[in-house]
Design an enzyme around this catalytic site. Structure first.
Site, PDB file in Angstrom:
ATOM      1  N   SER A   1       2.037 -21.570 -51.448  1.00  0.00           N
ATOM      2  CA  SER A   1       2.451 -20.729 -50.458  1.00  0.00           C
ATOM      3  C   SER A   1       3.741 -21.312 -49.929  1.00  0.00           C
ATOM      4  CB  SER A   1       1.228 -21.221 -49.266  1.00  0.00           C
ATOM      5  OG  SER A   1       1.399 -20.438 -48.185  1.00  0.00           O
TER       6      SER A   1
ATOM      7  N   GLU B   1      -5.417 -12.986 -50.945  1.00  0.00           N
ATOM      8  CA  GLU B   1      -4.474 -13.819 -49.964  1.00  0.00           C
ATOM      9  C   GLU B   1      -5.180 -13.724 -48.745  1.00  0.00           C
ATOM     10  OE1 GLU B   1      -2.589 -15.822 -50.990  1.00  0.00           O
ATOM     11  OE2 GLU B   1      -1.812 -15.265 -52.838  1.00  0.00           O
TER      12      GLU B   1
ATOM     13  N   HIS C   1      -6.368 -16.568 -49.948  1.00  0.00           N
ATOM     14  CA  HIS C   1      -5.344 -17.649 -49.856  1.00  0.00           C
ATOM     15  C   HIS C   1      -6.040 -18.988 -50.031  1.00  0.00           C
ATOM     16  CE1 HIS C   1      -0.989 -18.516 -49.191  1.00  0.00           C
ATOM     17  NE2 HIS C   1      -1.230 -19.185 -48.443  1.00  0.00           N
TER      18      HIS C   1
END
Length: 440
Positions: free
Chosen positions: A182, A296, A353
């Site tokens: 990230s 995500e 994510h």
């Protein structure tokens, strides 16, 4: 039992359990407080007394970004937030090194998460270093009279510490892989594109990263709103009078649905160019592995509708950055390899994510994993993904074809239902193929 290392930084006392050695919370720079709060990091002097590295060090995060997070992200109090942890196998000598940068939108996150534990890497002959760095206003606010990109400068300082000290822990300072997820993955790409980072690492891994530069106008607009809320001028002097925890809490409250308000900025000695432009000029001799998850931030019931509408955050913010990075690096002497994580977590409703991290780290038994992955995440998928990453860190070329940024580039696909774990796919990254890519 206690375990002692004598390094150029001084005597450091950690803990040993069987063949695993842990040295936690070692300061690599002076605490960024007082006159050092908005200043470039100052390397930590040699310890005069043995340093107790038996517990995690203080974290830059004082206030989590969300009430609940997928990754367990503990906040640890204290001022010595510029610290790192080393996990290494007993008897190690000249082993490759993985330096890990945590995510959190450049606003939050914690290097003390149990998901970042390096025990499985140590089992496979890798020394793992997990780094803390300044966040939010303290790390990424473009303020007059303050060096830009302080958080990235912290990471460069940590890499210098690794260069000078990691051999004492059994690591090879000439075989360092910089990796992150990230915001951490974005930091990897930023540093790969930076002239200031040249020679500090030899391989790079970006997981769910992207080109997360924040325009100075965007950042200044947010800082003005922040100053109004706190009743201080949006300056170094104004924010220096606000406690870090109060400042982070106000940032969280003002953030709303905005994705990025503070992060790396361009136009200084760290990032003279935007990251895609920098990748075309720098780090071309550094092998790069990068990819994203399939959903995500578009998990649950959202993926199909969002995909059909062409509005997926997943594609625009994360996945599209992968072929773009490959296109930027098409003149590289080192390879670029893409992957896609497609295993749908029953707990989050998709390949969302962060859910790939326990697989890459092979820590499916870590706290919080069952809550994020459900009761039976596939151990064979963790074994495969971890082995691929370990092989890359050891210097081996991935088994699938290199990417060039052209439409149809191959990518290693992990965990799509009905597919072999080792299946390659084509065309999985470009939601919209730019015209210039057709000619590449």
């Amino acid at each position: 039992m206690s375990d002692t290392v004598r390094a150029p930084a001084g005597t450091i006392v950690g803990r040993r359990a069987g063949e695993l050695r842990r040295f936690l919370g070692i300061p690599y720079a002076e605490a960024p407080v007082g006159v050092r709060r908005f200043a470039a990091p100052v390397p930590r002097g040699r310890f005069r007394e043995p340093y107790d590295a038996s517990r995690h060090g203080a974290t830059s995060q004082r206030v989590p970004l969300f009430a609940t997070t997928t990754i367990p992200e503990p906040s640890v109090p204290g001022e010595d937030v510029l610290n790192l942890s080393v996990v290494t196998p007993a008897g190690a000598e000249g082993r490759p090194v993985l330096v890990w940068i945590h995510g959190g939108g450049f606003l939050a996150g914690s290097p003390a998460s149990p998901w970042y534990d390096g025990r499985s890497f140590a089992r496979d002959g890798v020394v793992t270093v997990t780094v803390g760095y300044r966040l939010g206003v303290d790390g990424f606010a473009p303020l007059d009279g303050v060096p830009a990109n302080l958080g990235l400068r912290d990471l460069l300082s940590a890499l210098d510490w690794v260069r000078e000290n990691i051999a004492a822990f059994g690591g090879d300072p000439d075989r360092v892989t910089l990796a992150g997820q990230s915001a951490g993955g974005a930091a990897v790409l930023a540093l790969l594109s930076s002239p200031a980072a040249a020679g500090r690492f030899q391989r790079a891994v970006s997981m769910s990263g992207g080109f997360f530069e924040v325009g100075r106008d965007t950042a200044h607009g947010f800082l003005e709103r922040l100053g109004d809320r706190l009743a201080v001028p949006p300056t170094r002097e104004g924010f220096a009078g606000i406690d870090v925890a109060e400042l982070q809490e106000c940032v969280r409250d003002l953030r709303g649905d905005e994705v990025l308000m503070l992060g790396p900025v361009t136009g200084d000695d760290i990032l003279p160019l935007g990251v895609p432009e920098g990748l075309a000029r720098r780090g071309l001799d550094v092998p790069l592995l990068l990819g994203a998850t399939g959903d995500e931030f578009d998990g649950g019931t959202a993926p199909e509708a969002a995909r059909a509408a062409g509005t997926r955050v997943t594609d625009t913010l994360f996945r599209a950055a992968c072929p773009r990075a490959a296109r930027s690096r098409r003149e590289a002497t080192a390879g670029t390899w893409l992957y896609s994580f497609a295993w749908p977590s029953p707990a989050t409703g998709g390949a969302t994510h962060c859910v790939d991290i326990p697989f890459f780290f092979d820590v499916l038994d870590a706290p919080g994993v069952r809550e994020a992955l459900g009761p039976r995440p596939p151990t064979e998928l963790a074994a495969l993904m971890h082995a691929d990453l370990v092989g890359f860190v050891h210097g081996r070329e991935p088994s699938w074809a290199r990417a060039s940024g052209r439409p149809g580039d191959p990518a290693r696909e992990y965990g799509r239902p009905g597919a072999e774990f080792a299946a390659d796919t084509t065309g999985v990254y470009d939601p919209v193929v730019p015209a210039e890519a057709e000619a590449c």
